[in-house]
Structure formats: C-alpha cells, structure tokens
Design a protein around this motif. Sequence first.
Motif, PDB file in Angstrom:
ATOM      1  N   GLY B   8     -34.841 -33.106  42.005  1.00 42.23           N
ATOM      2  CA  GLY B   8     -35.254 -33.963  43.094  1.00 42.23           C
ATOM      3  C   GLY B   8     -34.119 -34.510  43.945  1.00 42.23           C
ATOM      4  N   ALA B   9     -34.533 -35.186  45.002  1.00 46.11           N
ATOM      5  CA  ALA B   9     -33.582 -35.718  45.973  1.00 46.11           C
ATOM      6  C   ALA B   9     -32.620 -36.712  45.329  1.00 46.11           C
ATOM      7  CB  ALA B   9     -34.335 -36.383  47.117  1.00 46.11           C
ATOM      8  N   GLU B  10     -31.422 -36.773  45.897  1.00 44.24           N
ATOM      9  CA  GLU B  10     -30.366 -37.637  45.394  1.00 44.24           C
ATOM     10  C   GLU B  10     -29.777 -38.444  46.550  1.00 44.24           C
ATOM     11  OE1 GLU B  10     -29.583 -35.731  41.281  1.00 44.24           O
ATOM     12  OE2 GLU B  10     -29.184 -37.704  42.179  1.00 44.24           O
ATOM     13  N   VAL B  11     -29.412 -39.669  46.242  1.00 38.41           N
ATOM     14  CA  VAL B  11     -28.660 -40.505  47.175  1.00 38.41           C
ATOM     15  C   VAL B  11     -27.371 -40.905  46.466  1.00 38.41           C
ATOM     16  CG1 VAL B  11     -28.599 -42.601  48.555  1.00 38.41           C
ATOM     17  CG2 VAL B  11     -30.763 -41.371  48.259  1.00 38.41           C
ATOM     18  N   LYS B  12     -26.255 -40.602  47.097  1.00 38.07           N
ATOM     19  CA  LYS B  12     -24.959 -40.852  46.485  1.00 38.07           C
ATOM     20  C   LYS B  12     -24.039 -41.590  47.455  1.00 38.07           C
ATOM     21  CE  LYS B  12     -25.700 -38.680  42.598  1.00 38.07           C
ATOM     22  NZ  LYS B  12     -25.649 -39.375  41.279  1.00 38.07           N
ATOM     23  N   LYS B  13     -23.081 -42.300  46.886  1.00 40.62           N
ATOM     24  CA  LYS B  13     -22.072 -42.974  47.705  1.00 40.62           C
ATOM     25  C   LYS B  13     -20.889 -42.035  47.930  1.00 40.62           C
ATOM     26  CE  LYS B  13     -23.247 -47.699  46.421  1.00 40.62           C
ATOM     27  NZ  LYS B  13     -24.036 -47.807  47.688  1.00 40.62           N
ATOM     28  N   PRO B  14     -20.179 -42.234  49.025  1.00 38.57           N
ATOM     29  CA  PRO B  14     -18.985 -41.412  49.277  1.00 38.57           C
ATOM     30  C   PRO B  14     -18.032 -41.472  48.097  1.00 38.57           C
ATOM     31  CG  PRO B  14     -19.544 -42.688  51.218  1.00 38.57           C
ATOM     32  CD  PRO B  14     -20.451 -43.172  50.128  1.00 38.57           C
ATOM     33  N   GLY B  15     -17.478 -40.305  47.754  1.00 36.20           N
ATOM     34  CA  GLY B  15     -16.557 -40.213  46.641  1.00 36.20           C
ATOM     35  C   GLY B  15     -17.207 -39.863  45.320  1.00 36.20           C
ATOM     36  N   GLU B  82     -22.625 -28.434  41.156  1.00 32.90           N
ATOM     37  CA  GLU B  82     -22.036 -29.763  41.151  1.00 32.90           C
ATOM     38  C   GLU B  82     -21.031 -29.852  42.292  1.00 32.90           C
ATOM     39  OE1 GLU B  82     -20.259 -31.024  37.451  1.00 32.90           O
ATOM     40  OE2 GLU B  82     -20.354 -33.122  38.079  1.00 32.90           O
ATOM     41  N   LEU B  83     -21.196 -30.870  43.115  1.00 25.12           N
ATOM     42  CA  LEU B  83     -20.312 -31.089  44.259  1.00 25.12           C
ATOM     43  C   LEU B  83     -19.669 -32.458  44.083  1.00 25.12           C
ATOM     44  CD1 LEU B  83     -19.286 -29.917  46.962  1.00 25.12           C
ATOM     45  CD2 LEU B  83     -21.234 -31.051  48.069  1.00 25.12           C
ATOM     46  N   SER B  84     -18.358 -32.493  44.145  1.00 28.63           N
ATOM     47  CA  SER B  84     -17.633 -33.742  43.905  1.00 28.63           C
ATOM     48  C   SER B  84     -16.999 -34.262  45.200  1.00 28.63           C
ATOM     49  CB  SER B  84     -16.554 -33.507  42.849  1.00 28.63           C
ATOM     50  OG  SER B  84     -15.617 -32.545  43.313  1.00 28.63           O
ATOM     51  N   SER B  85     -16.421 -35.462  45.086  1.00 27.91           N
ATOM     52  CA  SER B  85     -15.755 -36.112  46.230  1.00 27.91           C
ATOM     53  C   SER B  85     -16.640 -36.066  47.474  1.00 27.91           C
ATOM     54  CB  SER B  85     -14.405 -35.427  46.510  1.00 27.91           C
ATOM     55  OG  SER B  85     -13.577 -35.466  45.384  1.00 27.91           O
ATOM     56  N   LEU B  86     -17.858 -36.498  47.306  1.00 27.65           N
ATOM     57  CA  LEU B  86     -18.842 -36.391  48.384  1.00 27.65           C
ATOM     58  C   LEU B  86     -18.423 -37.184  49.620  1.00 27.65           C
ATOM     59  CD1 LEU B  86     -22.098 -36.661  46.275  1.00 27.65           C
ATOM     60  CD2 LEU B  86     -21.360 -34.672  47.584  1.00 27.65           C
ATOM     61  N   ARG B  87     -18.730 -36.595  50.776  1.00 28.62           N
ATOM     62  CA  ARG B  87     -18.481 -37.226  52.069  1.00 28.62           C
ATOM     63  C   ARG B  87     -19.802 -37.284  52.825  1.00 28.62           C
ATOM     64  NH1 ARG B  87     -14.112 -32.967  52.026  1.00 28.62           N
ATOM     65  NH2 ARG B  87     -15.562 -31.708  53.290  1.00 28.62           N
ATOM     66  N   SER B  88     -19.818 -38.035  53.889  1.00 29.78           N
ATOM     67  CA  SER B  88     -21.064 -38.159  54.653  1.00 29.78           C
ATOM     68  C   SER B  88     -21.516 -36.806  55.208  1.00 29.78           C
ATOM     69  CB  SER B  88     -20.889 -39.159  55.795  1.00 29.78           C
ATOM     70  OG  SER B  88     -19.830 -38.764  56.647  1.00 29.78           O
ATOM     71  N   ASP B  89     -20.564 -35.933  55.519  1.00 31.23           N
ATOM     72  CA  ASP B  89     -20.962 -34.630  56.069  1.00 31.23           C
ATOM     73  C   ASP B  89     -21.424 -33.650  54.990  1.00 31.23           C
ATOM     74  OD1 ASP B  89     -17.649 -33.179  56.790  1.00 31.23           O
ATOM     75  OD2 ASP B  89     -18.506 -34.072  54.977  1.00 31.23           O
ATOM     76  N   ASP B  90     -21.509 -34.095  53.751  1.00 31.66           N
ATOM     77  CA  ASP B  90     -22.151 -33.298  52.695  1.00 31.66           C
ATOM     78  C   ASP B  90     -23.648 -33.573  52.642  1.00 31.66           C
ATOM     79  OD1 ASP B  90     -19.267 -33.804  50.628  1.00 31.66           O
ATOM     80  OD2 ASP B  90     -19.860 -31.940  51.635  1.00 31.66           O
ATOM     81  N   THR B  91     -24.111 -34.534  53.438  1.00 27.72           N
ATOM     82  CA  THR B  91     -25.549 -34.788  53.519  1.00 27.72           C
ATOM     83  C   THR B  91     -26.237 -33.530  54.031  1.00 27.72           C
ATOM     84  OG1 THR B  91     -25.317 -37.161  53.873  1.00 27.72           O
ATOM     85  CG2 THR B  91     -27.325 -36.114  54.705  1.00 27.72           C
ATOM     86  N   ALA B  92     -27.130 -32.998  53.212  1.00 30.58           N
ATOM     87  CA  ALA B  92     -27.740 -31.711  53.540  1.00 30.58           C
ATOM     88  C   ALA B  92     -28.864 -31.413  52.561  1.00 30.58           C
ATOM     89  CB  ALA B  92     -26.704 -30.589  53.483  1.00 30.58           C
ATOM     90  N   LEU B  93     -29.621 -30.396  52.923  1.00 29.06           N
ATOM     91  CA  LEU B  93     -30.601 -29.804  52.024  1.00 29.06           C
ATOM     92  C   LEU B  93     -29.902 -28.655  51.309  1.00 29.06           C
ATOM     93  CD1 LEU B  93     -33.616 -30.004  51.274  1.00 29.06           C
ATOM     94  CD2 LEU B  93     -34.098 -28.449  53.171  1.00 29.06           C
ATOM     95  N   TYR B  94     -29.889 -28.710  49.993  1.00 24.71           N
ATOM     96  CA  TYR B  94     -29.213 -27.697  49.194  1.00 24.71           C
ATOM     97  C   TYR B  94     -30.258 -26.775  48.578  1.00 24.71           C
ATOM     98  CZ  TYR B  94     -24.897 -30.234  49.791  1.00 24.71           C
ATOM     99  OH  TYR B  94     -23.787 -30.834  50.360  1.00 24.71           O
ATOM    100  N   TYR B  95     -30.100 -25.484  48.838  1.00 21.99           N
ATOM    101  CA  TYR B  95     -31.024 -24.485  48.313  1.00 21.99           C
ATOM    102  C   TYR B  95     -30.331 -23.623  47.255  1.00 21.99           C
ATOM    103  CZ  TYR B  95     -34.107 -24.996  52.442  1.00 21.99           C
ATOM    104  OH  TYR B  95     -34.967 -25.446  53.422  1.00 21.99           O
ATOM    105  N   CYS B  96     -31.091 -23.259  46.222  1.00 25.11           N
ATOM    106  CA  CYS B  96     -30.676 -22.140  45.393  1.00 25.11           C
ATOM    107  C   CYS B  96     -31.547 -20.947  45.777  1.00 25.11           C
ATOM    108  CB  CYS B  96     -30.810 -22.442  43.903  1.00 25.11           C
ATOM    109  SG  CYS B  96     -32.490 -22.738  43.307  1.00 25.11           S
ATOM    110  N   ALA B  97     -31.018 -19.764  45.581  1.00 30.67           N
ATOM    111  CA  ALA B  97     -31.746 -18.552  45.934  1.00 30.67           C
ATOM    112  C   ALA B  97     -31.374 -17.444  44.969  1.00 30.67           C
ATOM    113  CB  ALA B  97     -31.420 -18.131  47.374  1.00 30.67           C
ATOM    114  N   ARG B  98     -32.364 -16.620  44.631  1.00 33.60           N
ATOM    115  CA  ARG B  98     -32.098 -15.470  43.780  1.00 33.60           C
ATOM    116  C   ARG B  98     -31.470 -14.368  44.615  1.00 33.60           C
ATOM    117  NH1 ARG B  98     -36.497 -11.580  40.756  1.00 33.60           N
ATOM    118  NH2 ARG B  98     -36.494 -10.551  42.798  1.00 33.60           N
TER     119      ARG B  98
END
Lengths: 107, 118
Positions: B8-15, B82-98
């Motif tokens: 599900g959706a996530e809300v994270k702080k920068p960093g 897993e994506l680390s050191s998050l920044r505001s421009d990492d705000t996105a819809l992340y898809y996995c695909a076969r």
Amino acid sequence: DIQMTQSPSSLSASVGDRVTITCRASQSINSFLNWYQEKPGKAPNLLIYTASSLQSGVPSRFSGSGSGTDFTLTISSVQPDDSATYYCQQSHSNPYNFGQGTRLQIK
Amino acid sequence: QVQLVQSGAEVKKPGASVKVSCKASGYTFSGYYIHWVRQAPGQGLEWMAWINPDSGATKYAQRFQGRVTINRDTSISTAYLELSSLRSDDTALYYCARGLSSWYMDYWGQGTLVTVSS
C-alpha cells in the motif's frame, strides 16, 4: 544512455482514422523496442514487443514496425477505447528508457 | 491468471527509506524477471531496475545506483524495492512488472504511491 524521442507529443483523431506514432532512438537498438498504452488510473499495458510482435489479447488494429533507430506504432482504425497515452521503450541497453509519451485524444 | 499485487501507499519524510513489495501469483516466479518502473505525478515512465528471481542478479539504472536495492524472497514469490535517502522528487507511483528477461514487461502491478513530504 539511449534517448527515445516520440512524435507527436499529442494528437487528436476521429473514430476510424488511421493514426501513426513515431519513436526515434538516439542510437541503433536493433528491434528491442516495445510499445505500451496507459490510461488514467491504470497500469501500462503492453501492446507491441520487439518492434512488431503483437501482445496476446491486443486488438489487431495495433501494429508496430521499424528497426535500428526509427519505429512506428500504427492504429489502423482508431476506436473510442484507444484514448490513452502511448509510450515506446527500448530494451537494448541499460537504462531501458521510455519515450516521453504521446497523448491520443479521440474527437 | 498472472497477478502482481503491490503493498500500500506510503508517506515518508525526506531522508527516510521506503520498501515496496510486489507479490506474484499465477505463474512460476523464478521464470521471469521483475522490473521496477516509476511515474512522477503528471510525468512519463522511468525504468529503475530489474531482478532475476532465479539467480538474484540485478541491474540498476545508473541514476539510482547506491540509493535503490531490489531483492526477492522466492519462498513467497515476492520482490522488493527499497529506496533510501528519499527526496521530494521521489514522490511517484512505483510499479513492479513481470519481464521476459530484460526484453519487455507483460504484466504490471497496480502501483504503489510513495509520497515524500516534510
């Protein structure tokens, strides 16, 4: 990195029109070119793979052609359900970049 | 039928870091790659990485190298991003695909919205 450039960025067509979208790679990608359709609020849907192979379940009005650096996606007779954004993607080398997208509006 | 179901959706702080899961069903998990693609609001598609669930081999887009890690748990047919050191421009819809190898992506998950905001 290989850059993918689509044209046009957007277009409007009437039902029954023939529509062509082009995609140009910044260097040769042989036939490693795919086309996806994306509708608002939905995941992308594979239409064409390896330049000209029609994905199972995709209507036959969609076709793809090209090799090397220049590719086309053709919709032979546009239908209302084809209103969407279309993306090309190269799978020749990392990073497997997408084009910027072409928005198709049905009049 | 082939399905990829994402967390599900996530809300994270920068960093901060975020981990998104992608559970596969309806096919042999080890037989196909899992790709990760993201889409920022109002923007196009951006390929990030793939993993070969059979061998564990991975490939990352250079611009994410060092910040993104993908792995899998074959016992539960699940891949992770897993994506680390998050920044505001990492705000996105992340898809996995076969993926059939690196060639093309034929089934996609529903997407996971990651919002990075202070």
